[in-house]
Design a protein around this motif. Structure first.
Motif, PDB file in Angstrom:
ATOM      1  N   UNK A 157       0.842  -1.188   0.000  1.00  0.00           N
ATOM      2  CA  UNK A 157       0.000   0.000   0.000  1.00  0.00           C
ATOM      3  C   UNK A 157       0.873   1.231   0.000  1.00  0.00           C
ATOM      4  N   UNK A 158       0.895   1.967  -1.111  1.00  0.00           N
ATOM      5  CA  UNK A 158       1.816   3.105  -1.231  1.00  0.00           C
ATOM      6  C   UNK A 158       1.211   4.222  -2.081  1.00  0.00           C
ATOM      7  N   UNK A 159       1.648   5.437  -1.754  1.00  0.00           N
ATOM      8  CA  UNK A 159       1.359   6.575  -2.634  1.00  0.00           C
ATOM      9  C   UNK A 159       2.530   6.706  -3.601  1.00  0.00           C
ATOM     10  N   UNK A 160       2.224   6.784  -4.883  1.00  0.00           N
ATOM     11  CA  UNK A 160       3.274   6.826  -5.898  1.00  0.00           C
ATOM     12  C   UNK A 160       3.100   8.055  -6.794  1.00  0.00           C
ATOM     13  N   UNK A 161       4.157   8.366  -7.499  1.00  0.00           N
ATOM     14  CA  UNK A 161       4.120   9.493  -8.438  1.00  0.00           C
ATOM     15  C   UNK A 161       3.986   8.949  -9.859  1.00  0.00           C
ATOM     16  N   UNK A 162       2.830   9.209 -10.478  1.00  0.00           N
ATOM     17  CA  UNK A 162       2.590   8.818 -11.871  1.00  0.00           C
ATOM     18  C   UNK A 162       1.889   9.980 -12.566  1.00  0.00           C
ATOM     19  N   UNK A 163       1.953   9.969 -13.881  1.00  0.00           N
ATOM     20  CA  UNK A 163       1.378  11.086 -14.646  1.00  0.00           C
ATOM     21  C   UNK A 163      -0.089  10.891 -14.983  1.00  0.00           C
ATOM     22  N   UNK A 164      -0.562   9.636 -14.951  1.00  0.00           N
ATOM     23  CA  UNK A 164      -1.957   9.383 -15.309  1.00  0.00           C
ATOM     24  C   UNK A 164      -2.418   8.052 -14.722  1.00  0.00           C
ATOM     25  N   UNK A 165      -3.729   7.824 -14.786  1.00  0.00           N
ATOM     26  CA  UNK A 165      -4.315   6.609 -14.214  1.00  0.00           C
ATOM     27  C   UNK A 165      -3.859   5.353 -14.939  1.00  0.00           C
ATOM     28  N   UNK A 166      -3.584   5.464 -16.244  1.00  0.00           N
ATOM     29  CA  UNK A 166      -3.103   4.295 -16.995  1.00  0.00           C
ATOM     30  C   UNK A 166      -1.748   3.820 -16.462  1.00  0.00           C
ATOM     31  N   UNK A 167      -0.899   4.782 -16.101  1.00  0.00           N
ATOM     32  CA  UNK A 167       0.411   4.423 -15.555  1.00  0.00           C
ATOM     33  C   UNK A 167       0.244   3.717 -14.215  1.00  0.00           C
ATOM     34  N   UNK A 168      -0.753   4.143 -13.431  1.00  0.00           N
ATOM     35  CA  UNK A 168      -1.031   3.493 -12.150  1.00  0.00           C
ATOM     36  C   UNK A 168      -1.425   2.029 -12.374  1.00  0.00           C
ATOM     37  N   UNK A 169      -2.238   1.790 -13.386  1.00  0.00           N
ATOM     38  CA  UNK A 169      -2.674   0.431 -13.688  1.00  0.00           C
ATOM     39  C   UNK A 169      -1.496  -0.408 -14.213  1.00  0.00           C
ATOM     40  N   UNK A 170      -0.666   0.201 -15.040  1.00  0.00           N
ATOM     41  CA  UNK A 170       0.488  -0.527 -15.570  1.00  0.00           C
ATOM     42  C   UNK A 170       1.421  -0.941 -14.432  1.00  0.00           C
ATOM     43  N   UNK A 171       1.621  -0.027 -13.464  1.00  0.00           N
ATOM     44  CA  UNK A 171       2.468  -0.328 -12.318  1.00  0.00           C
ATOM     45  C   UNK A 171       1.888  -1.482 -11.506  1.00  0.00           C
ATOM     46  N   UNK A 172       0.569  -1.478 -11.342  1.00  0.00           N
ATOM     47  CA  UNK A 172      -0.092  -2.547 -10.584  1.00  0.00           C
ATOM     48  C   UNK A 172       0.135  -3.907 -11.231  1.00  0.00           C
ATOM     49  N   UNK A 173       0.028  -3.986 -12.548  1.00  0.00           N
ATOM     50  CA  UNK A 173       0.233  -5.264 -13.228  1.00  0.00           C
ATOM     51  C   UNK A 173       1.703  -5.692 -13.181  1.00  0.00           C
ATOM     52  N   UNK A 174       2.606  -4.718 -13.219  1.00  0.00           N
ATOM     53  CA  UNK A 174       4.024  -5.053 -13.073  1.00  0.00           C
ATOM     54  C   UNK A 174       4.276  -5.664 -11.688  1.00  0.00           C
ATOM     55  N   UNK A 175       3.625  -5.076 -10.682  1.00  0.00           N
ATOM     56  CA  UNK A 175       3.764  -5.610  -9.326  1.00  0.00           C
ATOM     57  C   UNK A 175       3.167  -7.010  -9.219  1.00  0.00           C
ATOM     58  N   UNK A 176       2.037  -7.216  -9.876  1.00  0.00           N
ATOM     59  CA  UNK A 176       1.402  -8.533  -9.846  1.00  0.00           C
ATOM     60  C   UNK A 176       2.350  -9.602 -10.393  1.00  0.00           C
ATOM     61  N   UNK A 177       2.951  -9.313 -11.549  1.00  0.00           N
ATOM     62  CA  UNK A 177       3.870 -10.278 -12.157  1.00  0.00           C
ATOM     63  C   UNK A 177       5.073 -10.534 -11.236  1.00  0.00           C
ATOM     64  N   UNK A 178       5.567  -9.460 -10.609  1.00  0.00           N
ATOM     65  CA  UNK A 178       6.719  -9.608  -9.718  1.00  0.00           C
ATOM     66  C   UNK A 178       6.353 -10.400  -8.471  1.00  0.00           C
ATOM     67  N   UNK A 179       5.158 -10.160  -7.926  1.00  0.00           N
ATOM     68  CA  UNK A 179       4.701 -10.879  -6.740  1.00  0.00           C
ATOM     69  C   UNK A 179       4.546 -12.373  -7.033  1.00  0.00           C
ATOM     70  N   UNK A 180       3.967 -12.687  -8.171  1.00  0.00           N
ATOM     71  CA  UNK A 180       3.806 -14.094  -8.552  1.00  0.00           C
ATOM     72  C   UNK A 180       5.156 -14.745  -8.766  1.00  0.00           C
ATOM     73  N   UNK A 181       6.076 -14.005  -9.393  1.00  0.00           N
ATOM     74  CA  UNK A 181       7.421 -14.547  -9.655  1.00  0.00           C
ATOM     75  C   UNK A 181       8.161 -14.849  -8.362  1.00  0.00           C
ATOM     76  N   UNK A 182       7.854 -14.095  -7.284  1.00  0.00           N
ATOM     77  CA  UNK A 182       8.541 -14.293  -6.002  1.00  0.00           C
ATOM     78  C   UNK A 182       7.768 -15.219  -5.070  1.00  0.00           C
ATOM     79  N   UNK A 183       6.701 -15.853  -5.580  1.00  0.00           N
ATOM     80  CA  UNK A 183       5.996 -16.855  -4.791  1.00  0.00           C
ATOM     81  C   UNK A 183       4.869 -16.338  -3.931  1.00  0.00           C
ATOM     82  N   UNK A 184       4.360 -15.159  -4.211  1.00  0.00           N
ATOM     83  CA  UNK A 184       3.262 -14.598  -3.415  1.00  0.00           C
ATOM     84  C   UNK A 184       1.896 -14.889  -4.027  1.00  0.00           C
TER      85      UNK A 184
END
Length: 386
Positions: A281-308
């Motif tokens: 749960x974090x506040x991040x700096x992005x330029x638009x809502x699409x970037x926020x969604x892209x970051x979320x999916x990047x995190x999802x892939x990373x979380x799955x890759x690390x066994x979460x």
């Protein structure tokens, strides 16, 4: 009045406006229509005495501009039949002082070349200064001349025929027209669109309206030229500017991608484990809502890759140009096993905090709001639900 110079709305041509003077009282006529063969003049007030002489004055400038567009409609109809084929039939029209609108039968969008050909033919007829001849004759005789009936008109045994060169345009018409085509000055099609299956629409201008349009177009070109610092070749300058803009966008996208990757790596180091659930749960700096969604999916892939996989929730919030943007992502298995619904959380718990709204699916939902002062509370609210 037994007679009136005011034209009543008919055949697509709008009714005249002007003024009536009765016993020195002036009435402004806002419209003229026909009902049960009576011509009705519309006005916002009535004179105290209806008896006496009446002086009727039609708005001449409006009438002339309307006449130009009506005659232009006849020229356009004939030109369309020459360019597109004799299947073209009028399906509706509007003629006023500002422009003409012409609906006709045709099954495909007109090409730029076809539009240019139609404009060329009409303007050739205008430069020819052809007399516009109006005759009364029996309907059968008019039809033998090849006269075309206008859409929506009803005709008696004796009809009014408008002839603009017997070999070019002969139409049954009760409207008003110019004396010769030269009065139209110039003709220009503004737009060609579809209005129904098999029916196209052209909006065009002639006379003063065409002059105004051309002037406005040149003013726009001059304004663009000035913004571009008066280049010799304005088209080349715009093309260069567009190419430069494309390159800059690519560079910006590349920079944003790298920035999101760096943010993802930082957030992966800040995973909190709450009751066996991996929580970010974090506040991040992005330029638009699409970037926020892209970051979320990047995190999802990373979380799955690390066994979460099966045990993670991501809450991302951002202040984007003073407005709140929120995203909640819940792992599919976690959502199913614990009856968690990101969309419900957004609507019930988050939207009020940010004075906004949102929604989505059980595993991914977003929200936007006017108040970005409670973004930290958004994260705490979701965390407390665990």
């Amino acid at each position: 009045m037994e007679a009136t110079p005011f034209y009543a709305e008919s055949g697509g041509q709008v009714g005249d406006t002007g003024q009536l003077t009765i016993n020195n009282e002036e009435l402004i006529i806002t419209d003229t229509k026909k009902e049960s063969n009576l011509i009705i003049h519309f006005t916002d007030s009535l004179p105290s005495d209806l008896s006496g002489d009446v002086i009727a004055k039609v708005d001449v400038e409006k009438r002339k501009s309307t006449e130009a567009h009506h005659s232009a409609t006849h020229l356009l109809h004939a030109a369309l039949r020459k360019v597109l084929g004799t299947h073209v039939q009028q399906k509706g029209s509007l003629v006023n002082a500002e422009h003409l609108r012409f609906d006709f039968s045709h099954f495909t969008k007109m090409t730029d070349e076809e539009i240019k050909k139609v404009e060329t033919i009409v303007n050739e007829r205008i430069r020819g200064n052809i007399p516009v001849v109006i005759k009364q004759m029996p309907k059968e005789e008019a039809l033998k001349l090849g006269a075309m009936a206008l859409f929506g008109e009803k005709y008696g045994d004796i009809v009014r025929v408008v002839i603009i060169d017997p070999h070019y345009s002969v139409e049954l018409c009760g409207g008003t027209h110019v004396g010769a085509t030269g009065e139209l000055g110039f003709f220009k099609i503004k737009i060609e669109t579809s209005v129904a299956a098999g029916v196209r629409r052209i909006e065009a201008v002639s006379g003063k309206a065409a002059e105004t349009l051309i002037r406005q177009q040149f003013e726009q070109v001059d304004a663009i030229r000035e913004v571009l610092k008066n280049p010799k070749d304005i088209v080349n300058a715009i093309e260069n500017l567009s190419a430069e803009n494309t390159d800059l966008k690519k560079q910006l996208e590349s920079f944003e991608t790298k920035q999101l990757q760096a943010t993802r790596n930082i957030l992966m180091q800040r995973i909190q484990v709450i009751k066996n659930i991996s929580f970010i749960g974090e506040e991040v700096e992005v330029s638009n809502a699409d970037a926020l969604k892209k970051l979320a999916f990047d995190l999802k892939h990373a979380l799955i890759a690390e066994g979460h996989e099966g045990l993670f929730i991501v809450v991302l919030v951002a202040n984007i140009q003073g407005k709140a943007s929120v995203l909640i992502m819940i792992d599919e298995r976690l959502a199913a096993d614990n009856n968690l619904d990101a969309s419900k959380i957004i609507k019930q718990n988050i939207a009020p905090l940010i004075k906004g709204g949102g929604g989505g699916q059980k595993t991914l939902a977003t929200a936007g709001g006017q108040d970005a002062s409670n973004l930290d509370k958004v994260i705490e609210v979701v965390k407390s639900l665990l």
